[in-house]
Scaffold this active site. Sequence first.
Site, PDB file in Angstrom:
ATOM      1  N   LYS A  79      34.342  38.462  35.836  1.00 50.96           N
ATOM      2  CA  LYS A  79      35.688  38.919  35.472  1.00 50.96           C
ATOM      3  C   LYS A  79      36.227  38.057  34.335  1.00 50.96           C
ATOM      4  CE  LYS A  79      40.132  40.050  37.694  1.00 50.96           C
ATOM      5  NZ  LYS A  79      40.873  40.105  38.971  1.00 50.96           N
ATOM      6  N   SER A 154      42.755  44.419  40.437  1.00 47.72           N
ATOM      7  CA  SER A 154      42.603  44.221  39.012  1.00 47.72           C
ATOM      8  C   SER A 154      41.158  43.965  38.573  1.00 47.72           C
ATOM      9  CB  SER A 154      43.471  43.045  38.569  1.00 47.72           C
ATOM     10  OG  SER A 154      43.014  41.842  39.159  1.00 47.72           O
ATOM     11  N   SER A 178      42.469  42.213  44.663  1.00 51.77           N
ATOM     12  CA  SER A 178      41.767  42.607  43.441  1.00 51.77           C
ATOM     13  C   SER A 178      40.251  42.677  43.546  1.00 51.77           C
ATOM     14  CB  SER A 178      42.153  41.697  42.283  1.00 51.77           C
ATOM     15  OG  SER A 178      43.371  42.134  41.761  1.00 51.77           O
TER      16      SER A 178
HETATM   17  N1  GLN Z   1      47.396  44.737  42.724  1.00 52.14           N
HETATM   18  C1  GLN Z   1      47.660  43.360  42.819  1.00 52.14           C
HETATM   19  C2  GLN Z   1      48.746  42.987  41.848  1.00 52.14           C
HETATM   20  O1  GLN Z   1      49.034  43.752  41.011  1.00 52.14           O
HETATM   21  C3  GLN Z   1      46.381  42.661  42.529  1.00 52.14           C
HETATM   22  C4  GLN Z   1      46.482  41.243  42.114  1.00 52.14           C
HETATM   23  C5  GLN Z   1      45.176  40.522  42.152  1.00 52.14           C
HETATM   24  O2  GLN Z   1      44.550  40.472  43.207  1.00 52.14           O
HETATM   25  N2  GLN Z   1      44.791  39.918  41.030  1.00 52.14           N
HETATM   26  O3  GLN Z   1      49.329  41.968  41.944  1.00 52.14           O
END
Ligand code: GLN
Length: 486
Positions: A79, A154, A178
């Site tokens: 990532k 994400s 995420s």
């Molecule tokens: N959907 C979560 C957010 O928008 C995901 C965040 C994450 O795990 N990086 O905060």
Amino acid sequence: MQLHNLTIREASELLTSKKISSVELTQAVLQRAHDVDDKIKSYVTITDDVALEQAKQADERIAKGENVTPLTGIPFAMKDCISTRGVRTTCSSKILEDYVPQYNATVTNKLADSGAVLVGKTNMDEFGMGSSCENSGLFNTHNPWDLDRVPGGSSGGSAAAMSASQATFTIGEDTGGSVRMPAGFCNVTGIKPTYGRVSRYGLISLVSSFDCIGPMTRDVYDCATVLEAIAGHDEKDSTTYNAPVPQYHQNINKSVKGMKLGIPKEYFVAGMEAGVESSIQEAIRTYEKLGMEIHEVSLPNTKYALPVYYLLLFAEASSNLARFDGTRFGLSVSENAKDVIDIYLQTRHEGFGDEVKRRIMLGAYALSAGYYDAYYLKAQKVRTLLRQDFELALSSVDILLAPTCPTTAFKLGEKTNDPLEMYLSDIYVVATNPAGVPALALPCGFSNNMPVGMQLIGKHLDEQTLFQVGNAYQQVTDWHKQQPNL
Ligand code: GLN
């Protein structure tokens, strides 16, 4: 045999028995990555040169029989929020679009030491803020199962790359789902480890007290293999546990008979897609057949999880992102600037996307003198209640089972105009992060031809049980083996 479709375990056996070389495997994976990336767009950067060089070194290691680990010669993608020395690390933000780190994250070093081969950096929602990859400041990633749908977020690029066989494993990061949510959307296995199990050194922080780096793989066995390689105490991250990393494989095949599976009743509410609910119920029956005892449990504060998570996220993120101001890293917009304040303002105005700005403003508000007690402090108190919910539920059962998302992958554009609607898709995955407990996501069926994911949630530092219970399921089902038709 298509080399890009192998699991880590299969590839490693072929490598160590010298039936294939890492250079061959890496070339096949790179070829695949390039072939399908026009459609999927998993990658921000594909690192052909780095990969081939590392593959050559891996082959030398294997030839000498020195220091060969289960990851030696295995191609992976990371990532794009995890620092890689000499390789662009963008967080999918315009503000870091040309940023090349001077140092490696601890996870990057550990993977390099184990002999794994970096094939590229994957797309994500900007700084990890989002659930669909549509908040990437660079481009959208598409779900390999249906190109009109999102891969989740994400870590959407890491999930899509895994699902489309553009890497043999990938590394994601989970602040509030995420890893698990996109794993569910793309039919991939992935773990959010216990907070502090894996070093955050060199991870570009979103929420320092929630962030967890975790692997995404084809199956639970591979997931255990990668976690073993990246976990452990790190003197550069004082929040890591100083506890030995178990050899997760050793007990992975242990029977689950007689173990207690808890089903949190608050996770089965109106609004869940029918096909998701039936897949989850079927998974529970599978565990029953495997001899587990099924118990309903309660996590009574679940209704506060989403507001607590987002409030604390806004607050910590607004503080963490203050470092991107045009004078230190990445983008700097200083044309016609009258003073340094002007540089900050112009850089942040141009460099950050809308969602990032929204969260910084909300976070600064929640932390401001007049509102700190009412919002931030209150949320921290409820966070303790969320943690106690898990502790209590897990004192009467070994493990919990829940869906990863109320629906399967939604259409691109479906939720982009309504941030609250987007936040709601995280409802099942966010509570574990304020609580710090580990959770393993794995494929458990299909609804309207799209993958459904479930998660197993365990006690602090008990990834072993997650792997054991997840592996037992994958021994008797083959959802995780289904692949998209590209
Ligand atoms: N959907 C979560 C957010 O928008 C995901 C965040 C994450 O795990 N990086 O905060």
